[in-house]
Design a protein around this motif. Structure first.
Motif, short mmCIF file in Angstrom:
data_model
loop_
_atom_site.label_atom_id
_atom_site.label_comp_id
_atom_site.label_asym_id
_atom_site.label_seq_id
_atom_site.Cartn_x
_atom_site.Cartn_y
_atom_site.Cartn_z
N PRO A 176 44.48 -5.78 -20.32
CA PRO A 176 45.64 -6.32 -21.06
C PRO A 176 45.29 -6.86 -22.45
CG PRO A 176 45.63 -7.10 -18.78
CD PRO A 176 44.33 -6.40 -18.99
N ARG A 177 44.04 -7.22 -22.65
CA ARG A 177 43.65 -7.78 -23.95
C ARG A 177 43.17 -6.72 -24.94
NH1 ARG A 177 39.97 -11.74 -20.46
NH2 ARG A 177 39.68 -9.68 -19.56
N TRP A 178 43.06 -5.49 -24.47
CA TRP A 178 42.47 -4.43 -25.30
C TRP A 178 43.24 -4.19 -26.59
CZ3 TRP A 178 38.41 -1.41 -26.31
CH2 TRP A 178 38.62 -0.31 -27.13
N ALA A 179 44.54 -3.99 -26.51
CA ALA A 179 45.32 -3.58 -27.68
C ALA A 179 45.18 -4.58 -28.83
CB ALA A 179 46.79 -3.39 -27.30
N GLU A 180 45.33 -5.86 -28.52
CA GLU A 180 45.22 -6.86 -29.58
C GLU A 180 43.79 -6.95 -30.09
OE1 GLU A 180 46.10 -11.61 -30.47
OE2 GLU A 180 46.60 -10.75 -28.50
N PHE A 181 42.83 -6.88 -29.17
CA PHE A 181 41.42 -6.94 -29.58
C PHE A 181 41.08 -5.82 -30.54
CE2 PHE A 181 37.27 -4.90 -28.52
CZ PHE A 181 36.45 -5.77 -29.23
N PHE A 182 41.43 -4.59 -30.18
CA PHE A 182 41.02 -3.47 -31.02
C PHE A 182 41.79 -3.46 -32.35
CE2 PHE A 182 40.57 0.89 -32.49
CZ PHE A 182 39.18 1.03 -32.38
N GLU A 183 43.04 -3.90 -32.31
CA GLU A 183 43.80 -3.98 -33.56
C GLU A 183 43.14 -4.97 -34.53
OE1 GLU A 183 48.32 -5.02 -35.20
OE2 GLU A 183 47.83 -5.20 -33.06
N ARG A 184 42.74 -6.13 -34.00
CA ARG A 184 42.08 -7.12 -34.85
C ARG A 184 40.70 -6.63 -35.31
NH1 ARG A 184 43.90 -12.66 -34.38
NH2 ARG A 184 45.83 -12.79 -33.17
N LEU A 185 39.96 -5.99 -34.41
CA LEU A 185 38.63 -5.48 -34.74
C LEU A 185 38.70 -4.42 -35.84
CD1 LEU A 185 35.57 -5.03 -34.18
CD2 LEU A 185 36.28 -3.34 -32.45
N SER A 186 39.53 -3.42 -35.65
CA SER A 186 39.62 -2.34 -36.64
C SER A 186 40.18 -2.86 -37.96
CB SER A 186 40.48 -1.19 -36.10
OG SER A 186 41.75 -1.63 -35.69
N GLY A 187 41.08 -3.83 -37.89
CA GLY A 187 41.60 -4.42 -39.11
C GLY A 187 40.54 -5.17 -39.89
N LEU A 188 39.70 -5.94 -39.16
CA LEU A 188 38.62 -6.69 -39.81
C LEU A 188 37.61 -5.75 -40.45
CD1 LEU A 188 37.05 -9.28 -40.41
CD2 LEU A 188 36.01 -9.07 -38.13
N VAL A 189 37.17 -4.74 -39.69
CA VAL A 189 36.18 -3.81 -40.23
C VAL A 189 36.77 -3.01 -41.39
CG1 VAL A 189 34.75 -1.80 -39.69
CG2 VAL A 189 34.93 -3.67 -38.04
N GLY A 190 38.03 -2.62 -41.25
CA GLY A 190 38.69 -1.89 -42.34
C GLY A 190 38.79 -2.71 -43.60
N ALA A 244 32.30 0.99 -29.09
CA ALA A 244 31.60 1.59 -30.23
C ALA A 244 32.12 2.99 -30.52
CB ALA A 244 30.10 1.63 -29.95
N GLU A 245 32.34 3.77 -29.48
CA GLU A 245 32.85 5.13 -29.68
C GLU A 245 34.26 5.11 -30.27
OE1 GLU A 245 31.65 8.33 -29.15
OE2 GLU A 245 29.68 7.38 -29.00
N LYS A 246 35.10 4.22 -29.76
CA LYS A 246 36.48 4.13 -30.25
C LYS A 246 36.50 3.73 -31.72
CE LYS A 246 41.03 3.94 -29.65
NZ LYS A 246 41.86 5.10 -29.29
N LEU A 247 35.69 2.74 -32.09
CA LEU A 247 35.67 2.32 -33.49
C LEU A 247 35.07 3.42 -34.36
CD1 LEU A 247 36.26 0.05 -35.50
CD2 LEU A 247 33.88 -0.69 -35.20
N GLY A 248 34.03 4.10 -33.86
CA GLY A 248 33.45 5.20 -34.62
C GLY A 248 34.48 6.28 -34.91
N ASP A 249 35.27 6.64 -33.91
CA ASP A 249 36.33 7.65 -34.10
C ASP A 249 37.35 7.17 -35.13
OD1 ASP A 249 35.16 9.26 -32.22
OD2 ASP A 249 36.50 8.68 -30.59
N THR A 250 37.72 5.90 -35.05
CA THR A 250 38.72 5.35 -35.97
C THR A 250 38.21 5.36 -37.40
OG1 THR A 250 39.63 3.93 -34.22
CG2 THR A 250 40.11 3.30 -36.51
N LEU A 251 36.97 4.97 -37.60
CA LEU A 251 36.41 4.92 -38.95
C LEU A 251 36.21 6.32 -39.52
CD1 LEU A 251 33.80 2.04 -38.56
CD2 LEU A 251 36.08 1.93 -39.58
#
Length: 295
Positions: free
Chosen positions: A221-235, A266-273
């Motif tokens: 349940p925490r994944w969507a918000e976590f990854f949105e914040r993570l990808s936003g920060l790295v972006g 790591a794989e998900k963020l790699g794909d996003t970047l």
């Protein structure tokens, strides 16, 4: 080739596992106008900087065959040169898959420098572990697994002519907290709060690259918000790091065993970047230790 201030010497350290193409790279860089030296003892490298800049790039080949080589000594040298205002240092790491390295040694019938009396695979695995902390410090990583010598020369010509912003690369890696935090990582995120596929028998034997494992982790349940914040920060950080002239950003993801949650993130963020146009390399430390040769 990018310009550097007149009082600054551009210096490229070319390293990577034996058999990955370092000698070919040194030859190509010489053809591109660099002053090249191979296998210079690490202790002598700072002495090259005595006097005024040469007016052209210096490229130095460094690997385990250097007379006084050690991973710690090379990391200390990188730190020293990075802090030297006279030097514009870049670390170029040539990487290659284990199965390809085994095949290359088989074809040439050469002995591996770290396994002169054993099968080349033993030396390849030892060297990969030895070079791991240097790999994550690299400003640029080129995987030569599927390259011909001509392909590598073309890639280096492109890299040498690119601007610093174009050469910015990102490394994403996973690890187990049981084995400690890897050295040289710029950002570290703890993924142990996500639900753990290890406790699902059908998923335990798989790893985070498997779609079923990734889907299970993303079902938290925490994944969507976590990854949105993570990808936003790295972006946000990548363009800022580029503006500061940084050529590499290393991002680590840790979990308990380093095989499921951290790998999936790591794989998900790699794909996003990669989808956003960034140059991304990936490393899964614990999976590399378990991976059979040829895979």
């Amino acid at each position: 080739m990018p310009d550097h201030p007149a009082n600054e010497q551009r210096l490229i350290l070319v390293t990577g596992p034996s058999g990955a193409g370092r000698s070919t790279a040194i030859g190509a860089l010489e053809d591109l106008g660099c002053e090249t030296i191979d296998n210079l003892p690490l202790s002598l490298i700072p002495r090259l900087l005595d006097g005024p800049p040469l007016g052209r790039t210096i490229a130095l080949g460094v690997d385990v065959r250097n007379r006084d080589f050690s991973a710690n000594a090379l990391i200390e040298l990188i730190d020293t040169l990075t802090a030297d205002p006279r030097v514009a240092l870049e670390v170029l790491f040539l990487d290659c898959r284990t199965d390809v390295l085994v095949r290359r040694y088989s074809e040439t019938r050469r002995r591996h420098p770290l396994a002169p009396a054993e099968a080349p695979l033993e030396g390849i695995l030892r060297e990969a572990d030895l070079l791991a902390p240097i790999r994550v410090r690299a400003d640029a990583l080129i995987d030569t697994s599927d390259f011909t010598p001509h392909d590598l020369k073309a890639e280096l010509a492109h890299w040498m002519g690119a601007t610093p912003a174009q050469r910015l690369s990102v490394s994403v890696q996973s690890f187990s907290y049981k084995r400690g935090v890897p050295r040289g990582v710029d950002l570290i995120f703890d993924c142990r709060f996500l639900r753990n596929p290890y406790w699902v028998p059908d998923l335990r034997v798989l790893d985070g690259r498997n779609p079923r494992v990734a889907a299970y982790v993303e079902g938290d349940p925490r994944w969507a918000e976590f990854f949105e914040r993570l990808s936003g920060l790295v972006g946000f950080l990548l363009p800022a790091q580029t503006d500061e002239g940084k050529a590499h950003l290393s991002i680590g993801f840790g979990c308990t065993g380093g095989q499921h949650r951290s790998v999936a993130v790591a794989e998900k963020l790699g794909d996003t970047l990669e989808g956003a146009g960034w140059q991304v390399s990936r490393r899964h430390r614990e999976l590399e230790r378990l991976r059979p040769p040829g895979q």
